[in-house]
Design a protein around this motif. Structure first.
Motif, short mmCIF file in Angstrom:
data_model
loop_
_atom_site.label_atom_id
_atom_site.label_comp_id
_atom_site.label_asym_id
_atom_site.label_seq_id
_atom_site.Cartn_x
_atom_site.Cartn_y
_atom_site.Cartn_z
N ILE A 201 11.33 76.51 -26.82
CA ILE A 201 12.34 77.16 -25.97
C ILE A 201 11.60 77.82 -24.82
O ILE A 201 10.78 78.71 -25.03
CB ILE A 201 13.14 78.21 -26.77
N SER A 202 11.86 77.35 -23.60
CA SER A 202 11.09 77.81 -22.44
C SER A 202 11.82 78.82 -21.57
O SER A 202 11.25 79.33 -20.61
CB SER A 202 10.68 76.62 -21.58
N GLY A 203 13.06 79.12 -21.90
CA GLY A 203 13.81 80.07 -21.09
C GLY A 203 15.29 79.97 -21.36
O GLY A 203 15.72 79.36 -22.34
N LEU A 204 16.07 80.57 -20.46
CA LEU A 204 17.52 80.60 -20.62
C LEU A 204 18.17 80.11 -19.33
O LEU A 204 17.82 80.56 -18.24
CB LEU A 204 17.98 82.03 -20.92
N ALA A 205 19.10 79.17 -19.45
CA ALA A 205 19.82 78.64 -18.29
C ALA A 205 21.00 79.55 -17.98
O ALA A 205 21.83 79.83 -18.85
CB ALA A 205 20.31 77.22 -18.56
N LEU A 206 21.08 80.00 -16.73
CA LEU A 206 22.19 80.84 -16.27
C LEU A 206 23.23 79.95 -15.62
O LEU A 206 22.90 79.11 -14.77
CB LEU A 206 21.69 81.88 -15.27
N PHE A 207 24.48 80.13 -16.01
CA PHE A 207 25.57 79.29 -15.51
C PHE A 207 26.54 80.08 -14.64
O PHE A 207 26.86 81.24 -14.95
CB PHE A 207 26.34 78.67 -16.67
N ASN A 208 27.00 79.42 -13.59
CA ASN A 208 28.15 79.89 -12.82
C ASN A 208 29.27 78.90 -13.15
O ASN A 208 29.21 77.75 -12.73
CB ASN A 208 27.84 79.89 -11.32
N ASP A 209 30.25 79.35 -13.93
CA ASP A 209 31.23 78.45 -14.53
C ASP A 209 30.49 77.45 -15.42
O ASP A 209 29.85 77.83 -16.37
CB ASP A 209 32.08 77.75 -13.46
N ASP A 210 30.52 76.15 -15.09
CA ASP A 210 29.84 75.16 -15.95
C ASP A 210 28.59 74.59 -15.29
O ASP A 210 28.00 73.64 -15.80
CB ASP A 210 30.79 74.02 -16.31
N ARG A 211 28.17 75.18 -14.17
CA ARG A 211 27.00 74.67 -13.46
C ARG A 211 25.80 75.60 -13.66
O ARG A 211 25.91 76.82 -13.49
CB ARG A 211 27.29 74.53 -11.96
N MET A 212 24.69 75.02 -14.01
CA MET A 212 23.45 75.78 -14.15
C MET A 212 22.95 76.21 -12.78
O MET A 212 22.80 75.39 -11.87
CB MET A 212 22.40 74.92 -14.86
N ILE A 213 22.69 77.50 -12.62
CA ILE A 213 22.31 78.06 -11.33
C ILE A 213 20.83 78.42 -11.27
O ILE A 213 20.16 78.21 -10.26
CB ILE A 213 23.16 79.31 -11.01
N ASP A 214 20.31 78.94 -12.37
CA ASP A 214 18.93 79.44 -12.35
C ASP A 214 18.39 79.50 -13.78
O ASP A 214 19.13 79.29 -14.75
CB ASP A 214 18.89 80.84 -11.71
N VAL A 215 17.10 79.81 -13.87
CA VAL A 215 16.43 79.92 -15.17
C VAL A 215 15.93 81.35 -15.35
O VAL A 215 15.29 81.91 -14.45
CB VAL A 215 15.23 78.95 -15.26
N LEU A 216 16.25 81.91 -16.49
CA LEU A 216 15.74 83.23 -16.85
C LEU A 216 14.52 83.03 -17.73
O LEU A 216 14.59 82.40 -18.78
CB LEU A 216 16.82 84.03 -17.60
N LYS A 217 13.38 83.56 -17.30
CA LYS A 217 12.12 83.36 -18.02
C LYS A 217 12.13 84.13 -19.34
O LYS A 217 12.84 85.12 -19.48
CB LYS A 217 10.95 83.79 -17.15
#
Length: 386
Positions: A201-217
């Motif tokens: 597990i390399s991080g957490l995907a942040l979503f805006n609605d159903d689209r991935m916007i960024d990665v949280l380390k």
């Protein structure tokens, strides 16, 4: 003359029924290919590549798995093609995990997630994840484990033990649906990455609605977790300016000065965490975020005078400042991305009178929200630190 109890016949019938049903069920399982993991990738325009890991029921063999990959326009189309490549009927009743490629997640995954929702055999506790790269590469990985195990089970356990250990936020289908359909909160999903023939597990995907916007380390997951959940098992290490602790560093004539670190690092874990978000100004959209932690000091890179109550207070004060700064930075980062995984929108709606604002209306207001963060950390155990 034999005497029979009045309940003998019913018991015999029940036993016979169980034996018959057991035989039928076993025969059915032997004719089924159980999909335990499914991966989805973008493939050219308007097409997706689906890769499934299939477990075949065979009580004699230790492990029988097969990987099938096909390309189609829809997940139903994928299933039809995959069935043509299997000598057993493929079923999703044992699906444990779904993996979506990063490219696909950035475009939106709700159509594929909705397919799982419409499948009555798929349970709400299936884990959803994002691949750092292609999903098919994870589905086809040759795990270097002591014993050969089913990949779907392995990936499921990878997520589960980190959820149970409070290292990541639970990413079940049910939770994704709830946060996606909630105008006051956005979903998050763990990111899987291949590292030396293994999956991490390399991080957490942040979503805006159903689209991935960024990665949280990974180092930031701690702060999001304490804002979202009651936290009892999280561990965190923080680096400080050594000069702030000069008065409480123990020095010995027999101990040479250390030059291993240019900072002083402290590691602590949570015995109990309680966070509260409160809307304190509706008009100007200002929130107060209270974070209370009861923590245990685990380790420090310098010997500290923990027998001195004033020294412990100093450590608490420095941890408070560091945690507050990281939380404020994180919330500001979320605002810039227009994502709300914490759920400030829910708190806003709880005080809103009238028609509930749409997701778009809330996002516009969220851009200008202010946050007053108060952190109160109490060290209740110090242990032994050398």
């Amino acid at each position: 003359m034999h005497r029979y109890h009045k309940w003998s016949l019913p018991v015999v019938l029940i036993i016979a029924t169980v034996l018959i049903v057991g035989c039928v069920e076993r025969k059915q399982l032997e004719n089924l290919g159980l999909i335990t993991a499914a991966g989805f990738d973008m493939e050219k325009q308007n097409k997706i590549k689906g890769t499934v890991v299939i477990h075949k029921f065979d009580p004699i063999a230790q492990n029988m798995t097969k990987v099938i990959a096909d390309i189609a326009h829809t997940s139903r189309g994928l299933r039809q093609k995959q069935n043509l490549e299997s000598n057993q009927k493929l079923v999703t009743g044992q699906l444990r995990i779904a993996v979506y490629s990063k490219e696909l997640a950035e475009k939106g995954i709700i159509q594929l997630v909705d397919t799982l929702n419409r499948d009555s055999t798929v349970g709400n506790m299936v884990y959803l994840t994002v691949a750092d790269g292609s999903a098919s590469s994870i589905m086809k990985i040759d795990l270097k484990t002591p014993t050969s195990i089913n990949l779907g089970t392995y990936l499921y356990n990878l997520i589960k033990q980190n959820v149970d250990g409070e290292q990541i936020i639970s990413p079940t289908l049910q939770e994704f649906n709830r946060n996606y359909n909630d105008t006051g909160k956005d979903p998050v999903l763990p990111i899987l990455k291949i590292k030396k023939n293994d999956v991490i597990i390399s991080g957490l995907a942040l979503f805006n609605d159903d689209r991935m916007i960024d990665v949280l380390k990974p180092e930031k997951l701690f702060f999001l977790k304490i804002l979202i959940d009651k936290y009892k098992a999280g561990t965190k290490e923080i680096g400080f300016n050594r000069g702030h602790f000069e008065k409480i560093i123990l020095k010995s004539a027999f101990q040479k000065e250390r030059h291993v670190y240019n900072k002083l690092y402290i590691s602590f874990d949570n015995i109990q965490t309680n966070s509260r978000i409160k809307l304190i100004d509706m008009k100007n959209l200002r929130f107060r975020v209270d974070v209370k932690l009861n923590s245990r000091l685990l380790e420090a890179t310098e010997p500290l005078d923990l027998g001195n109550p004033e020294a412990v207070k100093l450590i608490e004060k420095e941890i408070n400042k560091a945690v507050k700064k990281d939380i404020v930075d994180l919330l500001n980062h979320f605002q810039k991305l227009e994502v709300d995984p914490v759920g400030f929108g829910n708190e806003y709606q709880a005080h809103y009178r009238g028609k509930i604002p749409t997701t778009e209306e809330w996002k516009q207001k969220y851009k200008h929200a202010k946050f007053d963060v108060v952190v109160e950390n109490k060290i209740v155990q110090t242990g032994v630190i050398d």
